[in-house]
Each structure stands twice: as structure tokens, then as C-alpha cells.
Design a protein around this motif. Structure first.
Motif, PDB file in Angstrom:
ATOM      1  N   PRO A 105     -46.679  12.590  -3.820  1.00  0.00           N
ATOM      2  CA  PRO A 105     -46.641  12.764  -5.286  1.00  0.00           C
ATOM      3  C   PRO A 105     -47.454  13.960  -5.766  1.00  0.00           C
ATOM      4  CG  PRO A 105     -47.010  10.459  -4.713  1.00  0.00           C
ATOM      5  CD  PRO A 105     -47.153  11.240  -3.448  1.00  0.00           C
ATOM      6  N   LEU A 106     -48.589  14.222  -5.122  1.00  0.00           N
ATOM      7  CA  LEU A 106     -49.405  15.365  -5.504  1.00  0.00           C
ATOM      8  C   LEU A 106     -48.662  16.674  -5.272  1.00  0.00           C
ATOM      9  CD1 LEU A 106     -52.130  16.670  -6.298  1.00  0.00           C
ATOM     10  CD2 LEU A 106     -52.795  16.487  -3.889  1.00  0.00           C
ATOM     11  N   ILE A 107     -47.986  16.781  -4.141  1.00  0.00           N
ATOM     12  CA  ILE A 107     -47.243  18.010  -3.831  1.00  0.00           C
ATOM     13  C   ILE A 107     -46.033  18.154  -4.738  1.00  0.00           C
ATOM     14  CG2 ILE A 107     -45.986  19.235  -2.019  1.00  0.00           C
ATOM     15  CD1 ILE A 107     -47.749  17.845   0.026  1.00  0.00           C
ATOM     16  N   GLN A 108     -45.338  17.059  -5.000  1.00  0.00           N
ATOM     17  CA  GLN A 108     -44.121  17.127  -5.804  1.00  0.00           C
ATOM     18  C   GLN A 108     -44.409  17.495  -7.254  1.00  0.00           C
ATOM     19  OE1 GLN A 108     -42.396  13.281  -5.113  1.00  0.00           O
ATOM     20  NE2 GLN A 108     -41.577  13.822  -3.101  1.00  0.00           N
ATOM     21  N   ARG A 109     -45.608  17.160  -7.746  1.00  0.00           N
ATOM     22  CA  ARG A 109     -45.951  17.519  -9.129  1.00  0.00           C
ATOM     23  C   ARG A 109     -46.297  18.995  -9.269  1.00  0.00           C
ATOM     24  NH1 ARG A 109     -48.975  12.614  -8.983  1.00  0.00           N
ATOM     25  NH2 ARG A 109     -50.885  13.842  -8.685  1.00  0.00           N
ATOM     26  N   PHE A 110     -46.589  19.664  -8.177  1.00  0.00           N
ATOM     27  CA  PHE A 110     -47.013  21.065  -8.246  1.00  0.00           C
ATOM     28  C   PHE A 110     -45.817  21.967  -8.517  1.00  0.00           C
ATOM     29  CE2 PHE A 110     -47.573  25.133  -6.012  1.00  0.00           C
ATOM     30  CZ  PHE A 110     -48.626  25.639  -6.743  1.00  0.00           C
ATOM     31  N   ASP A 111     -45.969  22.863  -9.487  1.00  0.00           N
ATOM     32  CA  ASP A 111     -44.948  23.851  -9.828  1.00  0.00           C
ATOM     33  C   ASP A 111     -45.624  25.213  -9.918  1.00  0.00           C
ATOM     34  OD1 ASP A 111     -42.750  25.262 -10.584  1.00  0.00           O
ATOM     35  OD2 ASP A 111     -42.530  24.344 -12.569  1.00  0.00           O
ATOM     36  N   GLY A 112     -45.557  25.960  -8.814  1.00  0.00           N
ATOM     37  CA  GLY A 112     -46.228  27.251  -8.769  1.00  0.00           C
ATOM     38  C   GLY A 112     -45.621  28.294  -9.680  1.00  0.00           C
ATOM     39  N   ARG A 113     -44.358  28.103 -10.082  1.00  0.00           N
ATOM     40  CA  ARG A 113     -43.702  29.103 -10.932  1.00  0.00           C
ATOM     41  C   ARG A 113     -44.257  29.103 -12.352  1.00  0.00           C
ATOM     42  NH1 ARG A 113     -39.562  26.927  -7.719  1.00  0.00           N
ATOM     43  NH2 ARG A 113     -38.623  28.477  -6.301  1.00  0.00           N
ATOM     44  N   ARG A 114     -44.971  28.087 -12.722  1.00  0.00           N
ATOM     45  CA  ARG A 114     -45.599  28.045 -14.044  1.00  0.00           C
ATOM     46  C   ARG A 114     -46.969  28.717 -14.052  1.00  0.00           C
ATOM     47  NH1 ARG A 114     -45.187  21.963 -16.209  1.00  0.00           N
ATOM     48  NH2 ARG A 114     -45.966  23.066 -18.072  1.00  0.00           N
ATOM     49  N   LEU A 115     -47.412  29.171 -12.900  1.00  0.00           N
ATOM     50  CA  LEU A 115     -48.710  29.815 -12.785  1.00  0.00           C
ATOM     51  C   LEU A 115     -48.545  31.323 -12.640  1.00  0.00           C
ATOM     52  CD1 LEU A 115     -50.380  27.356 -10.242  1.00  0.00           C
ATOM     53  CD2 LEU A 115     -50.575  27.329 -12.733  1.00  0.00           C
ATOM     54  N   ASN A 116     -49.592  32.046 -12.964  1.00  0.00           N
ATOM     55  CA  ASN A 116     -49.620  33.499 -12.817  1.00  0.00           C
ATOM     56  C   ASN A 116     -50.642  33.857 -11.753  1.00  0.00           C
ATOM     57  OD1 ASN A 116     -50.905  36.299 -13.651  1.00  0.00           O
ATOM     58  ND2 ASN A 116     -48.827  36.266 -14.471  1.00  0.00           N
ATOM     59  N   TRP A 117     -50.233  34.695 -10.819  1.00  0.00           N
ATOM     60  CA  TRP A 117     -51.129  34.967  -9.693  1.00  0.00           C
ATOM     61  C   TRP A 117     -52.384  35.714 -10.127  1.00  0.00           C
ATOM     62  CZ3 TRP A 117     -52.905  39.636  -7.969  1.00  0.00           C
ATOM     63  CH2 TRP A 117     -52.259  40.778  -8.422  1.00  0.00           C
ATOM     64  N   GLU A 118     -52.313  36.528 -11.167  1.00  0.00           N
ATOM     65  CA  GLU A 118     -53.503  37.250 -11.619  1.00  0.00           C
ATOM     66  C   GLU A 118     -54.531  36.291 -12.226  1.00  0.00           C
ATOM     67  OE1 GLU A 118     -51.997  40.168 -14.280  1.00  0.00           O
ATOM     68  OE2 GLU A 118     -51.524  41.596 -12.695  1.00  0.00           O
ATOM     69  N   ASP A 119     -54.032  35.292 -12.954  1.00  0.00           N
ATOM     70  CA  ASP A 119     -54.951  34.299 -13.505  1.00  0.00           C
ATOM     71  C   ASP A 119     -55.608  33.474 -12.399  1.00  0.00           C
ATOM     72  OD1 ASP A 119     -54.251  35.191 -16.019  1.00  0.00           O
ATOM     73  OD2 ASP A 119     -52.714  33.658 -16.319  1.00  0.00           O
TER      74      ASP A 119
END
Length: 312
Positions: A105-119
């Protein structure tokens, strides 16, 4: 903190692989039963025909293969559990109940596309360490420039300056001595110290720029790996659905007397293999997401909280 984060990533990876292996073993448990049914079928056929054919030998081999494959899967599960115990610092011979599905469940909730790599880069331990090195280089430059400041001493005593007359019957006076001490020629020692400190700061900036570039490349590779795993899972899922439909069709044909039992067994084996491939694809996707989560620092923050801020 960085070492602990890497340990958490390795343990989470072991959890994911163990969970996938357990699900695969649960699916493969049905193969020996299906192979046993096929063997019984050919034994009945031979009893009616009165002769022994090749199909019975093939069915026996398929039964052995299914049993050995299941035994191999269980051994792999044991090895993965042992690896997890070693990572967790537990005696491998000690019994340990592991809820391997708790990480999913922890992995499935993660959505890296909503994050910015610079931040996310600005929140990494490497960024804090490199900024600290730059600040330390600034202090070293200040210390190097301080070498140009003369050494000053202030002293209060009753020692008269050299050459001053003191009468024999006079009282002792107190003197305040202020001295400035600096080298007239230092052969460029202070200048070299300043330049060395400046070069150290430039190297720290260069190291920070390289680390930032490496981080952006790791982020891009993690994102592409997740995209590839998602595409592969969709493909494998379609193949599983196709194999499942063929099995249902063979089962209906067998119930209506239109197809023999071996046809159903072959379709069932193909469906099981497709389901195993689907679980493997899900595992690869979860591992790719876990790696991206580790690169972004979200995995470490979930267990360790926010990293310590640098001192201004």
C-alpha cells in the motif's frame, strides 16, 4: 541518516520480492492437482484401450515438473525470508512472522509524477552536506584573510620602555604597552592561503553542480523505469486475460463434451503461467516505484521524518 535510508530501501525491496514469491507460490499450488487429474484421465483411457501410450508418461513427467516447480518456489521463499532476516539483524535460524504485503500500500500510494525533482533535490541530505561545505569554505576564506591583520598585544606592567630614565629615589610607574606584530615579507604565504581557500570553495561549488546533475539523471532514469514497468504490466495483464478466456472456453467445451480433459489442463497451465508473469510484472513495477521513492527521499521521510535543517 543516509546509511539508514539505504538500509530501509534494501529491507523494503526484500519485502516486495518476498510478497511476490508468496503470491506466486499460492498460484502454483493448483498445478500439481491439475496435472494429477490429467494423469488419472490417461490412466482411465489406457484401462479402456488396454494398452499403454506415451501420453501417460508425458502426464507423469508434467506432474513431477509441477511438484518440483512448487518445491523450487518454496525454497526461493525461504531464501528470501533468510535474506530479510539478515538485513533486519535477526538470527536466520530464528522463526520470524513477516507481513510481506504491508509495503505494497505504501508503494502504490506513491506518485512520483506529482513531484518536481528540483524541489526534492533541495531536501536531500547530499544537498545539505554540500551547502555546508560551501559555507565552511567561506569561513576558511575569512580565516585566510585574517592572516593579513597584524597581531596586537596589550600589556600593563612596570617595565619602562627601553632608554627611559628613572631616578634612583623615584617611585615606580605603571606602563601600558601596545604592540603591533606583522611580517614585512612572508614570501606569498598569506596570499597562497587565500587562493587555496578560494579554490576549495570553487571545488565545493563544482561538486554541488555535479551532484545536482547526477540527481536529475537518477530521477529521469527512475521515471522512465516506472513508465516501462507500467507498459509491461498492461501487456502482461492483457495476455493473462486472454489465457483466462481460453481456459474458460476449454472448461465449457469439456463440460459439454466437446473437448477432452488434456485440453483443459493445457489451458489451465497456460493461464497459471500468465498469472505468474502478471505477478512478476507487478513486482517489477513496485520495485521501480520503490526506487523512485528512494531517489525522491519520500521513503526516508516516511520512516525517519524530515531531514535536519542546516544551521544558518
Amino acid at each position: 541518516r543516509k546509511a539508514v535510508g539505504q538500509a530501509i530501501y534494501k529491507i523494503a525491496t526484500a519485502y516486495t520480492e518476498l510478497d511476490a514469491r508468496r503470491r506466486i507460490n499460492a498460484v502454483m499450488k493448483t498445478l500439481p492437482d491439475q496435472s494429477k487429474s490429467s494423469l488419472d484421465y490417461w490412466q482411465q483411457v489406457e484401462a479402456v484401450d488396454g494398452r499403454q501410450g506415451v501420453q501417460r508418461n508425458v502426464a507423469e513427467q508434467q506432474l513431477k515438473e509441477a511438484e518440483l516447480a512448487l518445491e523450487k518456489g518454496r525454497m526461493q521463499e525461504t531464501m528470501l525470508l533468510t535474506q530479510l532476516k539478515i538485513l533486519a539483524g535477526v538470527d536466520p535460524r530464528q522463526r520470524l512472522a513477516v507481513d510481506s504485503g504491508s509495503v505494497r500500500p505504501l508503494i502504490q500510494r506513491f506518485d512520483g509524477r506529482r513531484l518536481n525533482w528540483e524541489d526534492r533535490w533541495s531536501q536531500t541530505e547530499d544537498q545539505f552536506l554540500l551547502r555546508g561545505q560551501i559555507k565552511l569554505a567561506d569561513y576558511n576564506i575569512m580565516v585566510a584573510w585574517a592572516e593579513y591583520v597584524p597581531n596586537m598585544t596589550l600589556e600593563l606592567n612596570r617595565n619602562p620602555p627601553s632608554g627611559q630614565y628613572q631616578p634612583s629615589n623615584g617611585e615606580m610607574d605603571s606602563f601600558l604597552h601596545l604592540r603591533f606584530d606583522f611580517p614585512l615579507i612572508d614570501w606569498g604565504r598569506r596570499y597562497r592561503g587565500v587562493q587555496t581557500a578560494r579554490m576549495q570553495k570553487a571545488q565545493a561549488f563544482h561538486k554541488q553542480a555535479n551532484a545536482r546533475t547526477d540527481y536529475s539523471n537518477q530521477w529521469l532514469q527512475a521515471e522512465q523505469q516506472v513508465s516501462l514497468a507500467e507498459t509491461n504490466m498492461r501487456l502482461v495483464k492483457v495476455r493473462f486475460q486472454t489465457a483466462e478466456m481460453r481456459f474458460r472456453e476449454a472448461e465449457i467445451s469439456f463440460n459439454e463434451g466437446l473437448a477432452p480433459l488434456p485440453t483443459v489442463s493445457s489451458a489451465h497451465e497456460a493461464m497459471i503461467n500468465a498469472q505468474v508473469a502478471l505477478i512478476e510484472a507487478e513486482k517489477e513495477l513496485e520495485l521501480a516505484k520503490l526506487q523512485w521513492m528512494f531517489v525522491s527521499g519520500m521513503l526516508q521521510e516516511y520512516f525517519l521524518g524530515q531531514p535536519a535543517k542546516e544551521v544558518e
